[in-house]
Design a protein around this motif. Structure first.
Motif: not given
Lengths: 397, 158
Positions: A27, A374, A377
């Protein structure tokens, strides 16, 4: 002295550890730095199983390093801001960027009003949900190999538009926040801010040759000191006169963008920026009181879902403006979902303002950026399944 | 040939070059000097990364591609300069020379070139004698000036 050194040491070690974990999980490092800040900061949770977690107090070093982080982030935004690209492709960039702005900023305003926020809070929320993260988006573009595909044009074009808009937006908001509150006084402050920024921009525009020669320095060390010193000095001076330090740094960056020093700066100063930006993300985490998240939880939940969808929609339209296929158009939207550093820069402005603004907006921004960095991604990594599922739907209709 | 250049903010520069058909080669030059080379088979396909090079490797590869180390000989156009004269290879095929001896063909008088060798299959006949017959599958190696070589070429109907 020893306590101060220990504070800095712990802060940097925590960042290194958080970055390492983020890398392992695949991440972005930005949410990792914020979470690290929340965990080790003075706000709850302050302990786990009886072990105190208040190991990094918000000291002067962290505050100032974080501020330098903001300044350097915006400096690079100016540095990488390509006037040439904007001029050569302005029709498509303006069209795609305006769609992106109207849909996402507009949705932010609607959300703020729907949740009964004050006008100033609404202005902050709209900015935070509007602006995509250049850092996360560009990194993902490279990792996915999209950078070599046509969708990179529409994604980067939209980012260019957002970059200018955020400079104007920050300039206005800084003047409003620092202003007296009366509408006429605010107008005067905004006008004064634009006068100062206009002067910096004019100097930046006409000083290219001078900057070129002045920074022809004999050693790398002097070069880094010169660039960082000049930028911090001008940003600091701007802040002292009540003008956004971030926007001043942006214009200093544009002064360098026309010179031959760009590559050298990317090479030598980027690590300095990354260092201070990491401290900035940590400081955001340190200042975050997660118990305040409860107050904005509903707004946060709605904003995450609504603005993920709105970026998909606006990105898809932007992709169509660029004449891309449905799959690539949708990817434009997916690529722009991550929000990050600039949303936090906006939140940092609210933190400085004090009052309820300093509580609600930063908590919202941190929760929002954590979620969107998050979600963004992961969406990019899973883009093929997303486009595979969605593209047939609107191809049929 | 068109090469499209775009700036990639925060990354570097992107260059795109059309190859045969719809195929496109994409090179990303990062600010730190790294080069990523991608190939996009057609406009609708995704770019596949072929390889990644450091700045130094890229410069070396570049000069290899430019031919700084080795220039291939284009076999159809072999020319060995000898003052004004050049040496050329001709396939005789079915021409008026087929079946004639070198004396009968009299190339030196007619076009000006001298036959210095005849290649027949795997065999090379160096310095062939006047009574050597020219056959259909032969390649004659001649030396002569450019215009003389051209005259022979015309004679052979090439």
């Amino acid at each position: 002295m020893a306590a101060g050194l220990l504070e800095v040491g712990v802060a940097i070690a925590v960042l290194a550890l958080a970055g390492l974990i983020a890398l392992r999980v695949g991440l972005s490092v930005i949410p990792a730095y914020i979470v690290a800040g929340i965990l080790v900061g003075p706000n709850p949770p302050t302990s786990v199983a009886g072990v105190s977690l208040q190991i990094v107090p918000t000291g002067e070093f962290v505050e100032i390093a974080a501020e330098i982080g903001i300044v350097l982030l915006l400096f690079f935004l100016g540095l990488e801001f390509s006037v040439g690209q904007l001029l050569s492709d302005w029709r498509r960039i303006t069209a795609a960027g305006t769609v992106d702005f109207l849909i996402n900023f507009g949705l932010g305003v609607a959300l703020g009003i729907a949740f009964g926020r004050t006008p100033l809070e609404v202005a902050f929320i709209a900015g935070i949900v509007y602006i995509s993260s250049s850092a996360i988006v560009t990194k993902s573009l490279i990792e996915q190999g999209w950078v070599a595909n046509p969708e990179a044009d529409s994604i980067l074009g939209t980012l260019v538009y957002e970059d200018i808009l955020i400079a104007v937006y920050l300039a206005v908001l800084t003047a409003v926040v620092g202003g007296a509150g009366e509408a006429s006084a605010v107008a005067v402050d905004v006008a004064r801010a634009f006068a100062v920024l206009g002067a910096i921009a004019a100097v930046a525009w006409y000083a290219t040759e001078y900057v070129e020669r002045a920074f022809d320095l004999p050693t790398d060390e002097l070069f880094v000191l010169g660039v960082v010193g000049t930028t911090t000095l001008i940003a600091g001076a701007a802040l002292a006169t009540g003008v956004s330090e971030a926007v001043a740094a942006f214009f200093v960056g544009t002064a360098f963008s026309q010179t031959d020093h760009v590559e050298k700066i990317e090479d030598l100063v980027a690590p300095v920026r990354d260092f201070f930006a990491a401290v900035f993300f940590l400081s955001i985490g340190l200042a975050t009181d997660v118990t305040l998240l409860a107050d904005v939880a509903l707004l946060l939940g709605v904003a995450v879902i609504a603005t993920t969808l709105s970026k998909l929609v606006s990105g898809t339209i932007s992709g169509r403006i660029y004449g891309l296929t449905p799959t690539r158009s949708l990817r434009t939207g997916i690529g722009l979902v991550p929000r990050g550093e600039f949303s936090l820069v906006i939140a940092a402005l609210a933190t400085g303002a004090g009052g309820t603004l300093a509580e609600v907006v930063p908590a919202f921004a941190v929760g929002y950026v954590l979620a969107m960095s998050v979600v963004g991604t992961v969406l990019i990594q899973e883009a093929d399944s997303v486009t595979g599922a969605l593209v047939p739907l609107f191809e049929r209709s | 040939m068109t090469i499209y250049e775009t700036e990639v903010p925060g990354v570097g520069h992107k260059f795109e070059m059309d190859l045969d058909g719809d195929e496109r080669l994409v090179v990303i030059i990062h600010h730190d000097g790294k080069r990523d080379v991608y190939r996009r088979p057609d406009p609708d396909a995704d770019s596949e990364q072929l390889f990644s090079l450091t700045g130094k490797q890229a410069r070396q590869l570049g000069s290899i591609l430019e031919g700084a180390y080795f220039q291939p000989v284009e076999l159809d156009e072999v020319e060995v300069p000898l003052g004004d004269a050049i040496i050329e290879w001709y396939e005789v095929g079915e021409s008026e020379l087929t079946g004639q001896t070198l004396k009968e063909a009299n190339l030196r008088e007619r076009v000006g070139v001298s036959v210095i060798a005849i290649q027949r299959g795997d065999e090379t006949i160096p310095n062939p004698r006047p009574e050597t017959t020219i056959e259909a599958e032969d390649t004659v190696v001649t030396i002569g000036k450019r215009d003389e070589q051209q005259a022979l070429s015309d004679l052979l109907g090439e």
